[in-house]
Design a protein around this motif. Structure first.
Motif, PDB file in Angstrom:
ATOM      1  N   PRO A 150       2.224  -8.199   3.654  1.00 48.22           N
ATOM      2  CA  PRO A 150       1.869  -9.110   4.749  1.00 48.22           C
ATOM      3  C   PRO A 150       3.000  -9.241   5.757  1.00 48.22           C
ATOM      4  N   LEU A 151       2.634  -9.176   7.040  1.00 48.63           N
ATOM      5  CA  LEU A 151       3.575  -9.478   8.125  1.00 48.63           C
ATOM      6  C   LEU A 151       2.910 -10.586   8.945  1.00 48.63           C
ATOM      7  N   GLU A 152       3.608 -11.122   9.919  1.00 51.87           N
ATOM      8  CA  GLU A 152       2.984 -12.173  10.727  1.00 51.87           C
ATOM      9  C   GLU A 152       1.818 -11.589  11.517  1.00 51.87           C
ATOM     10  N   GLY A 153       0.612 -11.985  11.157  1.00 54.24           N
ATOM     11  CA  GLY A 153      -0.575 -11.553  11.909  1.00 54.24           C
ATOM     12  C   GLY A 153      -1.008 -10.121  11.654  1.00 54.24           C
ATOM     13  N   SER A 154      -0.345  -9.403  10.751  1.00 50.17           N
ATOM     14  CA  SER A 154      -0.773  -8.024  10.461  1.00 50.17           C
ATOM     15  C   SER A 154      -0.305  -7.625   9.057  1.00 50.17           C
ATOM     16  N   PHE A 155      -0.549  -6.389   8.712  1.00 47.70           N
ATOM     17  CA  PHE A 155      -0.132  -5.871   7.407  1.00 47.70           C
ATOM     18  C   PHE A 155       0.563  -4.530   7.604  1.00 47.70           C
ATOM     19  N   LEU A 156       1.522  -4.275   6.741  1.00 44.85           N
ATOM     20  CA  LEU A 156       2.164  -2.969   6.701  1.00 44.85           C
ATOM     21  C   LEU A 156       1.440  -2.183   5.607  1.00 44.85           C
ATOM     22  N   ALA A 157       0.870  -1.014   5.953  1.00 40.41           N
ATOM     23  CA  ALA A 157       0.071  -0.275   4.973  1.00 40.41           C
ATOM     24  C   ALA A 157       0.816   0.954   4.473  1.00 40.41           C
ATOM     25  N   GLN A 158       0.839   1.122   3.143  1.00 42.18           N
ATOM     26  CA  GLN A 158       1.493   2.295   2.554  1.00 42.18           C
ATOM     27  C   GLN A 158       0.483   2.989   1.639  1.00 42.18           C
ATOM     28  N   ALA A 159       0.150   4.260   1.954  1.00 42.58           N
ATOM     29  CA  ALA A 159      -0.763   4.999   1.067  1.00 42.58           C
ATOM     30  C   ALA A 159       0.016   5.429  -0.167  1.00 42.58           C
ATOM     31  N   VAL A 160      -0.559   5.211  -1.339  1.00 43.95           N
ATOM     32  CA  VAL A 160       0.133   5.559  -2.588  1.00 43.95           C
ATOM     33  C   VAL A 160      -0.469   6.829  -3.194  1.00 43.95           C
ATOM     34  N   THR A 161      -1.758   7.040  -2.976  1.00 47.82           N
ATOM     35  CA  THR A 161      -2.437   8.205  -3.556  1.00 47.82           C
ATOM     36  C   THR A 161      -3.243   8.912  -2.454  1.00 47.82           C
ATOM     37  N   PRO A 162      -3.712  10.142  -2.715  1.00 45.20           N
ATOM     38  CA  PRO A 162      -4.576  10.812  -1.721  1.00 45.20           C
ATOM     39  C   PRO A 162      -5.829   9.990  -1.409  1.00 45.20           C
ATOM     40  N   LYS A 163      -6.346   9.274  -2.419  1.00 48.17           N
ATOM     41  CA  LYS A 163      -7.522   8.426  -2.172  1.00 48.17           C
ATOM     42  C   LYS A 163      -7.169   7.330  -1.161  1.00 48.17           C
ATOM     43  N   GLY A 164      -5.968   6.802  -1.295  1.00 47.27           N
ATOM     44  CA  GLY A 164      -5.492   5.776  -0.360  1.00 47.27           C
ATOM     45  C   GLY A 164      -5.319   6.352   1.036  1.00 47.27           C
ATOM     46  N   GLU A 165      -4.783   7.591   1.117  1.00 48.65           N
ATOM     47  CA  GLU A 165      -4.612   8.248   2.434  1.00 48.65           C
ATOM     48  C   GLU A 165      -5.972   8.413   3.104  1.00 48.65           C
ATOM     49  N   ALA A 166      -6.969   8.819   2.306  1.00 48.45           N
ATOM     50  CA  ALA A 166      -8.306   9.036   2.866  1.00 48.45           C
ATOM     51  C   ALA A 166      -8.866   7.723   3.413  1.00 48.45           C
ATOM     52  N   LEU A 167      -8.621   6.629   2.713  1.00 49.14           N
ATOM     53  CA  LEU A 167      -9.122   5.335   3.198  1.00 49.14           C
ATOM     54  C   LEU A 167      -8.423   4.946   4.500  1.00 49.14           C
ATOM     55  N   LEU A 168      -7.106   5.144   4.548  1.00 51.90           N
ATOM     56  CA  LEU A 168      -6.376   4.758   5.757  1.00 51.90           C
ATOM     57  C   LEU A 168      -6.770   5.614   6.959  1.00 51.90           C
ATOM     58  N   ARG A 169      -7.174   6.870   6.687  1.00 55.79           N
ATOM     59  CA  ARG A 169      -7.589   7.755   7.800  1.00 55.79           C
ATOM     60  C   ARG A 169      -8.854   7.226   8.490  1.00 55.79           C
ATOM     61  N   ARG A 170      -9.640   6.414   7.758  1.00 50.19           N
ATOM     62  CA  ARG A 170     -10.871   5.865   8.345  1.00 50.19           C
ATOM     63  C   ARG A 170     -10.572   4.773   9.373  1.00 50.19           C
ATOM     64  N   GLN A 171      -9.354   4.171   9.274  1.00 45.86           N
ATOM     65  CA  GLN A 171      -9.041   2.998  10.102  1.00 45.86           C
ATOM     66  C   GLN A 171      -8.257   3.408  11.342  1.00 45.86           C
ATOM     67  N   PRO A 172      -8.532   2.779  12.487  1.00 47.11           N
ATOM     68  CA  PRO A 172      -7.649   2.968  13.640  1.00 47.11           C
ATOM     69  C   PRO A 172      -6.382   2.146  13.401  1.00 47.11           C
ATOM     70  N   LEU A 173      -5.296   2.807  13.060  1.00 47.95           N
ATOM     71  CA  LEU A 173      -4.076   2.089  12.691  1.00 47.95           C
ATOM     72  C   LEU A 173      -3.040   2.152  13.807  1.00 47.95           C
ATOM     73  N   ALA A 174      -2.255   1.104  13.910  1.00 44.66           N
ATOM     74  CA  ALA A 174      -1.133   1.112  14.852  1.00 44.66           C
ATOM     75  C   ALA A 174      -0.085   2.072  14.311  1.00 44.66           C
ATOM     76  N   PRO A 175       0.759   2.641  15.179  1.00 44.22           N
ATOM     77  CA  PRO A 175       1.775   3.590  14.721  1.00 44.22           C
ATOM     78  C   PRO A 175       2.719   2.976  13.702  1.00 44.22           C
ATOM     79  N   ALA A 176       3.491   3.834  13.072  1.00 42.31           N
ATOM     80  CA  ALA A 176       4.420   3.404  12.016  1.00 42.31           C
ATOM     81  C   ALA A 176       5.212   2.180  12.451  1.00 42.31           C
ATOM     82  N   ALA A 177       5.452   1.303  11.489  1.00 46.13           N
ATOM     83  CA  ALA A 177       6.100   0.027  11.786  1.00 46.13           C
ATOM     84  C   ALA A 177       7.535   0.224  12.238  1.00 46.13           C
ATOM     85  N   GLU A 178       7.991  -0.744  12.992  1.00 39.05           N
ATOM     86  CA  GLU A 178       9.405  -0.775  13.359  1.00 39.05           C
ATOM     87  C   GLU A 178      10.207  -1.010  12.086  1.00 39.05           C
TER      88      GLU A 178
END
Ligand code: SF4
Ligand code: SF4
Length: 342
Positions: A150-178
Protein backbone atom coordinates in the motif's frame (compact mmCIF):
# COMPACT_ATOMS: atom_id res chain seq x y z
CA UNK A 1 -11.61 -5.51 -11.66
CA UNK A 2 -14.39 -4.78 -14.18
CA UNK A 3 -12.55 -6.69 -16.92
CA UNK A 4 -12.10 -9.71 -14.64
CA UNK A 5 -15.80 -9.79 -13.78
CA UNK A 6 -16.72 -9.27 -17.45
CA UNK A 7 -14.56 -12.29 -18.34
CA UNK A 8 -16.43 -14.44 -15.82
CA UNK A 9 -13.51 -14.56 -13.36
CA UNK A 10 -14.65 -14.76 -9.75
CA UNK A 11 -12.99 -12.19 -7.52
CA UNK A 12 -12.78 -12.88 -3.79
CA UNK A 13 -11.57 -10.27 -1.32
CA UNK A 14 -11.82 -9.38 2.38
CA UNK A 15 -15.25 -7.92 3.12
CA UNK A 16 -16.16 -6.39 6.47
CA UNK A 17 -19.47 -7.50 8.05
CA UNK A 18 -22.04 -4.67 7.92
CA UNK A 19 -23.49 -5.48 11.34
CA UNK A 20 -20.13 -6.21 13.03
CA UNK A 21 -17.24 -4.03 11.82
CA UNK A 22 -14.75 -6.02 13.90
CA UNK A 23 -15.44 -9.03 11.65
CA UNK A 24 -14.32 -9.73 8.06
CA UNK A 25 -14.48 -12.70 5.69
CA UNK A 26 -13.03 -13.56 2.28
CA UNK A 27 -16.14 -13.25 0.06
CA UNK A 28 -16.97 -12.91 -3.67
CA UNK A 29 -17.20 -9.27 -4.80
CA UNK A 30 -18.48 -7.62 -7.96
CA UNK A 31 -17.11 -4.11 -7.34
CA UNK A 32 -13.82 -3.09 -5.74
CA UNK A 33 -15.65 -0.82 -3.27
CA UNK A 34 -17.12 -3.91 -1.59
CA UNK A 35 -13.66 -4.99 -0.40
CA UNK A 36 -12.01 -3.70 2.77
CA UNK A 37 -8.25 -4.07 2.50
CA UNK A 38 -7.44 -2.31 5.77
CA UNK A 39 -9.93 -4.22 7.93
CA UNK A 40 -9.33 -7.04 10.40
CA UNK A 41 -7.82 -10.39 9.41
CA UNK A 42 -10.67 -12.43 7.84
CA UNK A 43 -12.11 -14.94 10.31
CA UNK A 44 -11.51 -17.97 8.12
CA UNK A 45 -8.37 -18.62 6.10
CA UNK A 46 -8.12 -19.25 2.34
CA UNK A 47 -8.00 -23.04 2.53
CA UNK A 48 -11.75 -23.49 1.96
CA UNK A 49 -11.31 -22.16 -1.61
CA UNK A 50 -9.03 -25.13 -2.37
CA UNK A 51 -10.26 -27.73 0.14
CA UNK A 52 -13.97 -27.11 0.84
CA UNK A 53 -15.27 -28.05 4.33
CA UNK A 54 -17.39 -30.77 2.71
CA UNK A 55 -17.38 -32.08 -0.87
CA UNK A 56 -18.65 -35.08 -2.80
CA UNK A 57 -15.82 -37.14 -4.35
CA UNK A 58 -17.96 -39.66 -6.21
CA UNK A 59 -21.46 -41.14 -6.42
CA UNK A 60 -22.12 -44.88 -6.26
CA UNK A 61 -25.03 -47.11 -7.14
CA UNK A 62 -25.37 -50.69 -5.93
CA UNK A 63 -26.19 -53.17 -8.72
CA UNK A 64 -27.09 -56.80 -8.19
CA UNK A 65 -23.50 -58.09 -8.00
CA UNK A 66 -21.58 -54.90 -8.56
CA UNK A 67 -21.08 -51.27 -7.59
CA UNK A 68 -21.37 -48.63 -10.29
CA UNK A 69 -19.17 -45.57 -9.72
CA UNK A 70 -19.94 -42.16 -11.16
CA UNK A 71 -16.91 -39.85 -11.01
CA UNK A 72 -17.58 -36.18 -10.23
CA UNK A 73 -16.11 -34.04 -13.03
CA UNK A 74 -13.28 -31.80 -11.80
CA UNK A 75 -14.22 -28.24 -12.68
CA UNK A 76 -12.25 -25.28 -11.38
CA UNK A 77 -13.65 -21.93 -12.57
CA UNK A 78 -10.98 -19.20 -12.72
CA UNK A 79 -10.66 -17.07 -9.59
CA UNK A 80 -8.61 -14.17 -8.32
CA UNK A 81 -8.11 -13.93 -4.56
CA UNK A 82 -7.46 -10.25 -3.98
CA UNK A 83 -6.01 -8.46 -0.95
CA UNK A 84 -4.99 -11.70 0.74
CA UNK A 85 -2.88 -11.50 3.90
CA UNK A 86 0.65 -12.84 3.28
CA UNK A 87 0.23 -15.37 6.12
CA UNK A 88 -2.81 -16.83 4.33
CA UNK A 89 -1.06 -17.04 0.94
CA UNK A 90 1.89 -18.79 2.61
CA UNK A 91 -0.50 -21.38 4.09
CA UNK A 92 -1.56 -22.48 0.60
CA UNK A 93 2.05 -22.92 -0.54
CA UNK A 94 2.81 -24.98 2.59
CA UNK A 95 -0.19 -27.22 1.90
CA UNK A 96 0.91 -27.83 -1.72
CA UNK A 97 3.62 -30.08 -0.28
CA UNK A 98 1.27 -32.45 1.50
CA UNK A 99 -1.36 -32.37 -1.26
CA UNK A 100 1.21 -33.51 -3.81
CA UNK A 101 3.26 -35.82 -1.60
CA UNK A 102 2.38 -39.54 -1.84
CA UNK A 103 -0.76 -38.89 -3.90
CA UNK A 104 -1.54 -35.90 -6.09
CA UNK A 105 -4.84 -34.42 -4.96
CA UNK A 106 -6.31 -33.40 -8.32
CA UNK A 107 -9.14 -31.41 -6.75
CA UNK A 108 -6.65 -29.31 -4.77
CA UNK A 109 -4.29 -28.74 -7.71
CA UNK A 110 -7.13 -28.10 -10.16
CA UNK A 111 -8.30 -25.23 -7.96
CA UNK A 112 -4.72 -24.08 -7.38
CA UNK A 113 -4.03 -23.83 -11.11
CA UNK A 114 -7.25 -21.90 -11.74
CA UNK A 115 -6.57 -19.36 -8.98
CA UNK A 116 -4.35 -16.28 -8.92
CA UNK A 117 -3.43 -15.05 -5.45
CA UNK A 118 -2.84 -11.33 -5.05
CA UNK A 119 -1.54 -10.53 -1.57
CA UNK A 120 -1.40 -7.19 0.12
CA UNK A 121 1.57 -6.39 2.38
CA UNK A 122 0.12 -6.31 5.85
CA UNK A 123 -0.04 -3.19 8.00
CA UNK A 124 -2.63 -4.47 10.46
CA UNK A 125 -0.85 -6.68 12.98
CA UNK A 126 -2.08 -7.40 16.47
CA UNK A 127 -0.82 -9.17 19.62
CA UNK A 128 -1.66 -12.64 18.24
CA UNK A 129 0.40 -12.35 15.01
CA UNK A 130 3.76 -14.17 14.91
CA UNK A 131 4.50 -14.65 11.18
CA UNK A 132 8.07 -13.37 11.65
CA UNK A 133 8.83 -16.18 14.13
CA UNK A 134 8.14 -18.88 11.52
CA UNK A 135 10.27 -17.41 8.75
CA UNK A 136 7.57 -15.29 7.09
CA UNK A 137 6.62 -11.65 7.49
CA UNK A 138 4.01 -8.97 6.71
CA UNK A 139 5.45 -8.60 3.18
CA UNK A 140 6.30 -12.24 2.51
CA UNK A 141 5.69 -13.34 -1.10
CA UNK A 142 5.38 -17.05 -0.30
CA UNK A 143 2.31 -18.51 -2.01
CA UNK A 144 1.46 -15.21 -3.77
CA UNK A 145 1.35 -14.61 -7.52
CA UNK A 146 1.39 -10.83 -7.02
CA UNK A 147 2.33 -8.83 -3.94
CA UNK A 148 0.81 -5.37 -3.55
CA UNK A 149 2.26 -2.84 -1.14
CA UNK A 150 0.00 0.00 0.00
CA UNK A 151 1.07 3.55 -0.83
CA UNK A 152 -0.92 6.74 -0.33
CA UNK A 153 -3.83 6.40 -2.75
CA UNK A 154 -2.22 3.60 -4.78
CA UNK A 155 -0.41 0.27 -4.62
CA UNK A 156 3.03 -0.87 -5.63
CA UNK A 157 2.60 -4.13 -7.58
CA UNK A 158 5.25 -6.86 -7.77
CA UNK A 159 4.67 -9.96 -9.92
CA UNK A 160 5.99 -13.04 -8.12
CA UNK A 161 5.07 -15.78 -10.61
CA UNK A 162 4.29 -15.98 -14.37
CA UNK A 163 0.61 -16.24 -13.40
CA UNK A 164 1.00 -12.95 -11.54
CA UNK A 165 2.73 -11.36 -14.57
CA UNK A 166 -0.16 -12.45 -16.77
CA UNK A 167 -2.66 -10.83 -14.40
CA UNK A 168 -0.72 -7.57 -14.26
CA UNK A 169 -0.51 -7.48 -18.08
CA UNK A 170 -4.32 -7.20 -18.14
CA UNK A 171 -4.21 -3.93 -16.16
CA UNK A 172 -3.27 -0.48 -17.45
CA UNK A 173 -0.48 0.17 -14.95
CA UNK A 174 1.48 3.32 -14.22
CA UNK A 175 5.21 3.04 -14.98
CA UNK A 176 7.64 1.61 -12.44
CA UNK A 177 7.53 3.37 -9.10
CA UNK A 178 9.93 6.06 -8.07
CA UNK A 179 12.67 4.90 -5.71
CA UNK A 180 10.96 6.87 -2.94
CA UNK A 181 7.76 4.83 -3.36
CA UNK A 182 9.72 1.61 -2.92
CA UNK A 183 11.40 3.05 0.19
CA UNK A 184 8.01 4.07 1.61
CA UNK A 185 6.61 0.57 1.08
CA UNK A 186 9.68 -1.00 2.69
CA UNK A 187 9.48 1.35 5.69
CA UNK A 188 5.82 0.43 6.23
CA UNK A 189 6.64 -3.30 6.07
CA UNK A 190 9.54 -2.86 8.45
CA UNK A 191 7.32 -1.05 11.02
CA UNK A 192 4.81 -3.93 10.96
CA UNK A 193 7.65 -6.47 11.04
CA UNK A 194 9.10 -4.94 14.22
CA UNK A 195 5.68 -4.91 15.89
CA UNK A 196 5.07 -8.59 15.07
CA UNK A 197 8.56 -9.70 16.10
CA UNK A 198 7.83 -8.58 19.68
CA UNK A 199 5.09 -11.21 20.03
CA UNK A 200 7.38 -14.22 19.68
CA UNK A 201 11.10 -14.54 18.94
CA UNK A 202 12.19 -16.75 16.05
CA UNK A 203 11.26 -20.41 16.42
CA UNK A 204 14.73 -22.02 16.31
CA UNK A 205 15.63 -24.43 13.49
CA UNK A 206 16.49 -27.02 16.15
CA UNK A 207 12.88 -27.02 17.45
CA UNK A 208 11.58 -29.93 15.30
CA UNK A 209 14.34 -32.31 16.45
CA UNK A 210 14.10 -31.15 20.09
CA UNK A 211 10.33 -31.61 20.19
CA UNK A 212 10.57 -35.09 18.67
CA UNK A 213 12.22 -36.27 21.89
CA UNK A 214 9.62 -34.67 24.18
CA UNK A 215 6.63 -36.89 23.55
CA UNK A 216 6.30 -37.90 27.21
CA UNK A 217 7.35 -34.63 28.80
CA UNK A 218 5.24 -33.45 31.76
CA UNK A 219 4.98 -29.97 30.22
CA UNK A 220 2.12 -31.09 27.96
CA UNK A 221 -0.14 -31.63 30.98
CA UNK A 222 0.17 -28.04 32.14
CA UNK A 223 0.03 -26.63 28.62
CA UNK A 224 -3.15 -28.48 27.59
CA UNK A 225 -5.04 -28.00 30.85
CA UNK A 226 -7.50 -25.39 29.53
CA UNK A 227 -8.12 -26.92 26.07
CA UNK A 228 -11.54 -28.58 25.79
CA UNK A 229 -11.18 -30.01 22.30
CA UNK A 230 -13.70 -27.95 20.34
CA UNK A 231 -11.45 -27.93 17.24
CA UNK A 232 -12.12 -24.28 16.29
CA UNK A 233 -8.38 -23.62 16.14
CA UNK A 234 -7.96 -26.26 13.42
CA UNK A 235 -11.03 -25.16 11.45
CA UNK A 236 -9.82 -21.56 11.10
CA UNK A 237 -6.12 -22.45 10.70
CA UNK A 238 -4.66 -21.80 7.20
CA UNK A 239 -2.55 -24.97 7.37
CA UNK A 240 -4.59 -27.60 9.29
CA UNK A 241 -5.77 -29.91 6.54
CA UNK A 242 -6.98 -33.19 8.08
CA UNK A 243 -10.08 -34.67 6.55
CA UNK A 244 -12.26 -37.72 6.87
CA UNK A 245 -13.78 -39.66 3.97
CA UNK A 246 -17.18 -41.28 4.50
CA UNK A 247 -19.64 -43.16 2.33
CA UNK A 248 -23.08 -41.70 2.90
CA UNK A 249 -25.80 -44.09 1.86
CA UNK A 250 -28.61 -41.82 0.67
CA UNK A 251 -31.08 -44.30 -0.81
CA UNK A 252 -31.55 -48.07 -0.67
CA UNK A 253 -29.30 -48.56 -3.72
CA UNK A 254 -27.13 -45.44 -3.93
CA UNK A 255 -25.05 -42.91 -2.06
CA UNK A 256 -22.08 -40.58 -2.20
CA UNK A 257 -18.48 -40.65 -1.01
CA UNK A 258 -17.82 -37.37 0.78
CA UNK A 259 -14.71 -35.69 2.14
CA UNK A 260 -15.21 -33.55 5.28
CA UNK A 261 -12.77 -31.46 7.31
CA UNK A 262 -11.73 -33.16 10.52
CA UNK A 263 -9.49 -32.19 13.42
CA UNK A 264 -7.04 -34.01 15.67
CA UNK A 265 -8.55 -32.02 18.56
CA UNK A 266 -11.78 -33.99 18.71
CA UNK A 267 -12.22 -37.20 20.75
CA UNK A 268 -13.23 -39.46 17.88
CA UNK A 269 -10.42 -38.48 15.50
CA UNK A 270 -8.25 -41.48 16.43
CA UNK A 271 -10.95 -43.70 17.94
CA UNK A 272 -10.48 -47.28 16.68
CA UNK A 273 -13.36 -49.58 15.80
CA UNK A 274 -12.32 -51.66 18.84
CA UNK A 275 -13.09 -48.59 21.01
CA UNK A 276 -9.37 -48.15 21.81
CA UNK A 277 -8.25 -44.55 21.47
CA UNK A 278 -4.48 -43.94 21.31
CA UNK A 279 -5.07 -40.24 22.08
CA UNK A 280 -7.58 -40.69 24.85
CA UNK A 281 -7.08 -37.36 26.65
CA UNK A 282 -6.98 -33.75 25.50
CA UNK A 283 -3.35 -33.57 26.64
CA UNK A 284 -2.39 -36.06 23.92
CA UNK A 285 -4.61 -34.37 21.36
CA UNK A 286 -3.23 -30.89 21.99
CA UNK A 287 0.33 -32.27 21.99
CA UNK A 288 -0.42 -33.80 18.59
CA UNK A 289 -1.41 -30.42 17.14
CA UNK A 290 1.75 -28.73 18.39
CA UNK A 291 3.95 -31.70 17.40
CA UNK A 292 2.46 -31.85 13.89
CA UNK A 293 3.05 -28.13 13.31
CA UNK A 294 6.49 -27.76 14.84
CA UNK A 295 8.09 -31.22 14.58
CA UNK A 296 6.39 -33.85 12.42
CA UNK A 297 5.62 -31.67 9.37
CA UNK A 298 8.94 -29.74 9.39
CA UNK A 299 10.92 -32.99 9.62
CA UNK A 300 9.06 -34.38 6.60
CA UNK A 301 8.57 -31.26 4.47
CA UNK A 302 11.15 -28.75 5.70
CA UNK A 303 8.66 -26.05 6.76
CA UNK A 304 6.64 -25.31 9.89
CA UNK A 305 2.97 -26.19 9.48
CA UNK A 306 2.13 -22.74 10.77
CA UNK A 307 2.18 -19.26 9.25
CA UNK A 308 1.85 -17.35 12.53
CA UNK A 309 -1.50 -15.80 11.56
CA UNK A 310 -2.65 -16.05 15.18
CA UNK A 311 -6.24 -17.09 14.35
CA UNK A 312 -6.08 -20.04 16.74
CA UNK A 313 -5.39 -17.68 19.67
CA UNK A 314 -8.01 -15.13 18.64
CA UNK A 315 -10.68 -17.78 18.08
CA UNK A 316 -10.06 -20.08 21.04
CA UNK A 317 -12.95 -20.03 23.53
CA UNK A 318 -10.60 -21.26 26.26
CA UNK A 319 -8.00 -18.52 25.73
CA UNK A 320 -5.24 -20.90 24.58
CA UNK A 321 -2.44 -18.88 23.03
CA UNK A 322 -0.13 -20.60 20.53
CA UNK A 323 2.70 -18.01 20.61
CA UNK A 324 2.74 -18.37 24.41
CA UNK A 325 2.80 -22.17 24.17
CA UNK A 326 5.63 -22.15 21.62
CA UNK A 327 7.46 -19.51 23.66
CA UNK A 328 7.21 -21.77 26.73
CA UNK A 329 8.64 -24.71 24.76
CA UNK A 330 11.48 -22.55 23.41
CA UNK A 331 12.31 -21.49 27.00
CA UNK A 332 12.33 -25.12 28.09
CA UNK A 333 14.64 -26.08 25.21
CA UNK A 334 16.95 -23.20 26.09
CA UNK A 335 17.03 -24.16 29.78
CA UNK A 336 17.86 -27.78 28.88
CA UNK A 337 20.66 -26.77 26.54
CA UNK A 338 22.10 -24.69 29.37
CA UNK A 339 22.26 -27.75 31.61
CA UNK A 340 18.79 -27.80 33.27
CA UNK A 341 16.88 -31.05 33.55
CA UNK A 342 13.36 -31.89 32.35
S1 SF4 B 1 -6.95 -24.91 21.69
FE1 SF4 B 1 -8.86 -23.74 21.99
S2 SF4 B 1 -9.83 -23.72 19.97
FE2 SF4 B 1 -8.29 -25.38 19.94
S3 SF4 B 1 -9.40 -27.23 20.58
FE3 SF4 B 1 -8.51 -26.35 22.45
S4 SF4 B 1 -10.17 -25.06 23.26
FE4 SF4 B 1 -10.72 -25.45 21.12
S1 SF4 C 1 0.56 -12.86 10.90
FE1 SF4 C 1 -0.39 -10.85 11.26
S2 SF4 C 1 1.22 -9.38 10.60
FE2 SF4 C 1 1.80 -11.37 9.75
S3 SF4 C 1 0.91 -11.32 7.70
FE3 SF4 C 1 -0.61 -12.34 9.03
S4 SF4 C 1 -2.03 -10.74 9.73
FE4 SF4 C 1 -0.17 -9.73 8.87
Amino acid sequence: MASLVADGIRVIAPVRAKDAPERADYLPIKRLEEADFAGPLPRRSLKEFFLPPSEVLLCYRLRKNDVEIEEIPITSPPKVLLGVRPCDAAGIEILDRVMGWDYRDELWFGRREATTIVSLACTVADDSCFCTAVGLGPDSTKGSDVLLAPLEGSFLAQAVTPKGEALLRRQPLAPAAEATDIQKAEALASTTQKKVAKNLPTVPDEMPAWLAGKFDHDVWKSIALRCHGCGICAAICPTCHCFDIVDEHEHYDRGVRRRNWDSCQTTKFTLHASNYNPRSSQVERFRQRVMHKFSIYPRRFGAFLCTGCGRCSRGCPAGMNLPEVVGQLIELARAESQGGSR
